[in-house]
Design an enzyme around this catalytic site. Sequence first.
Site, short mmCIF file in Angstrom:
data_model
loop_
_atom_site.label_atom_id
_atom_site.label_comp_id
_atom_site.label_asym_id
_atom_site.label_seq_id
_atom_site.Cartn_x
_atom_site.Cartn_y
_atom_site.Cartn_z
N GLU A 65 0.72 -1.14 0.10
CA GLU A 65 -0.15 -0.02 -0.02
C GLU A 65 0.93 1.21 0.31
OE1 GLU A 65 -3.09 -1.83 3.35
OE2 GLU A 65 -2.40 0.30 3.29
N CYS A 82 -1.20 -3.39 15.57
CA CYS A 82 -1.25 -3.02 14.22
C CYS A 82 -1.52 -4.01 12.92
CB CYS A 82 0.59 -2.54 13.93
SG CYS A 82 0.79 -2.08 12.26
N CYS A 140 -2.60 2.17 8.04
CA CYS A 140 -1.53 1.16 7.64
C CYS A 140 -2.10 -0.24 7.65
CB CYS A 140 -0.21 1.23 8.62
SG CYS A 140 -0.07 2.95 9.18
N CYS A 165 3.02 8.55 1.95
CA CYS A 165 3.32 7.61 2.80
C CYS A 165 3.95 6.20 2.18
CB CYS A 165 2.25 7.35 3.75
SG CYS A 165 2.55 6.08 5.24
N CYS A 193 3.68 -5.44 16.61
CA CYS A 193 3.11 -4.43 17.48
C CYS A 193 1.56 -5.00 17.83
CB CYS A 193 3.07 -2.94 17.18
SG CYS A 193 4.66 -2.59 16.74
N CYS A 219 5.39 -7.31 8.11
CA CYS A 219 6.34 -6.84 9.23
C CYS A 219 6.62 -7.76 10.29
CB CYS A 219 5.76 -5.59 9.77
SG CYS A 219 6.72 -4.56 11.21
N1 SAH Z 1 7.18 0.59 11.78
C1 SAH Z 1 7.50 1.93 11.84
C2 SAH Z 1 6.93 2.77 10.71
C3 SAH Z 1 5.25 2.55 10.99
S1 SAH Z 1 4.72 4.06 10.92
C4 SAH Z 1 7.15 2.35 13.16
O1 SAH Z 1 7.03 1.62 13.79
O2 SAH Z 1 7.26 3.42 13.49
C5 SAH Z 1 2.96 4.03 11.22
C6 SAH Z 1 2.68 4.41 12.74
O3 SAH Z 1 1.27 4.26 12.98
C7 SAH Z 1 3.51 4.01 13.90
O4 SAH Z 1 3.73 4.91 14.82
C8 SAH Z 1 2.73 2.84 14.30
O5 SAH Z 1 3.00 2.36 15.68
C9 SAH Z 1 1.11 3.54 14.42
N2 SAH Z 1 0.06 2.69 14.41
C10 SAH Z 1 0.10 1.16 13.75
N3 SAH Z 1 -1.43 0.83 13.78
C11 SAH Z 1 -2.11 1.74 14.70
C12 SAH Z 1 -3.31 1.76 15.01
N4 SAH Z 1 -3.99 0.70 14.78
N5 SAH Z 1 -3.74 2.89 15.64
C13 SAH Z 1 -2.79 3.89 15.85
N6 SAH Z 1 -1.81 3.88 15.39
C14 SAH Z 1 -1.11 2.63 14.74
#
Ligand code: SAH
Length: 366
Positions: free
Chosen positions: A108, A135, A352, A121, A132, A128
């Site tokens: 994406e 995510c 994302c 973006c 987390c 990944c």
């Molecule tokens: N892997 C990198 C780049 C991803 S950036 C990182 O972790 O920083 C995307 C951002 O969105 C990150 O801060 C991630 O933690 C956050 N994110 C992912 N899923 C989310 C969700 N369901 N709600 C809010 N933030 C989320």
Amino acid sequence: MDQEIQKPVRVKKEKPQLRQSIYSLLPEEMQTWLKDNGEKPFRAGQIFDWLYIKRVTTFDEMSNLSKELRDKLAADFELSTLSTLIKQESKDGTIKFLFQLQDGYSIETVLMRHEYGNSVCVTTQVGCRIGCSFCASTLGGLKRHLLAGEIVEQVVNVQKALDEVGERVSHVVIMGIGEPFDNYDAMMSFLKVINHEKGLNIGARHITVSTSGIIPSIYKFADEQLQINFALSLHAPNQELRLRLMPIAKAYKLPDLIEAIRYYTEKTGRRVSFEYGLFGGVNDQVEHAEELAKLIKGIKCHVNLIPVNYVPERDYVRTPKNDIFSFEKTLKNNGINVTIRREHGSDIDAACGQLRAKERKQETTN
Ligand code: SAH
């Protein structure tokens, strides 16, 4: 009686060979390729004009190059390794692209319209492995790293779409699917190409990279001394809570992470952005904000509060608006710069990994 047991023969699935995208090269690398192929190095400038200014879609359009050179380029490089599967436009102008890669995986890319410009973006990995708990990008694990050219092409393709309306990509955020610091070398090549004046010429201060906190790469990145904006997905004010949300905190502990961040800000003189997702009832109370303020006190920084994006497979809930404001106010009262992230394209699964998650089951390769 001894019977020989026959082991089942495993037929290994052939991985398709990935052809190199021409967009992975810097002008100096193109010059080397030209020399190696008995061509004049100045042709690199012409090729880069065709790629990044005229934005052609075939080698044959590069009309000031000989047919022989065009054939050689076509033999060694791919001009387009991504094909557009889906292009969805939201009411607020956000456009989400689902691209298919050469080996069938899909990724994406999102274009966001801001007052200050058009921001893309980009994704750095298919899936990944950071895991987390909130995510969507990590649900199917990591399939493979993207090549530098595949990351550059995402921006080029969005630029091509913007060409139709006479607009330009002015900003890039590496905040799509994947952990950029887990694909460090490709990410660095990508940054150099999009920042290069012969490439997309996007200013370093208009580029942001975000990491979940891979400490050794943070030190490495600090030592690169770039003007690129740097964000850390912090999400918690203490080790225990961070570990609940992000398993990476097991390998890279919060106090060490904060030390690495201090090193980054001191070495580069630049401020860091802390991304802090607000997960209802988990990390969103005033006492968490107080604890967070203490944790990052004295660090040149900015906090970005992200109200949780709903992910069907995850059971996090939204923080009520009033609590978001209380959290913000507590940080402000402690002298911390803070903003609440605006939502983009919520009507088109722009968070994302959400569009890809829908497509994942249809992927041809595993
Ligand atoms: N892997 C990198 C780049 C991803 S950036 C990182 O972790 O920083 C995307 C951002 O969105 C990150 O801060 C991630 O933690 C956050 N994110 C992912 N899923 C989310 C969700 N369901 N709600 C809010 N933030 C989320």
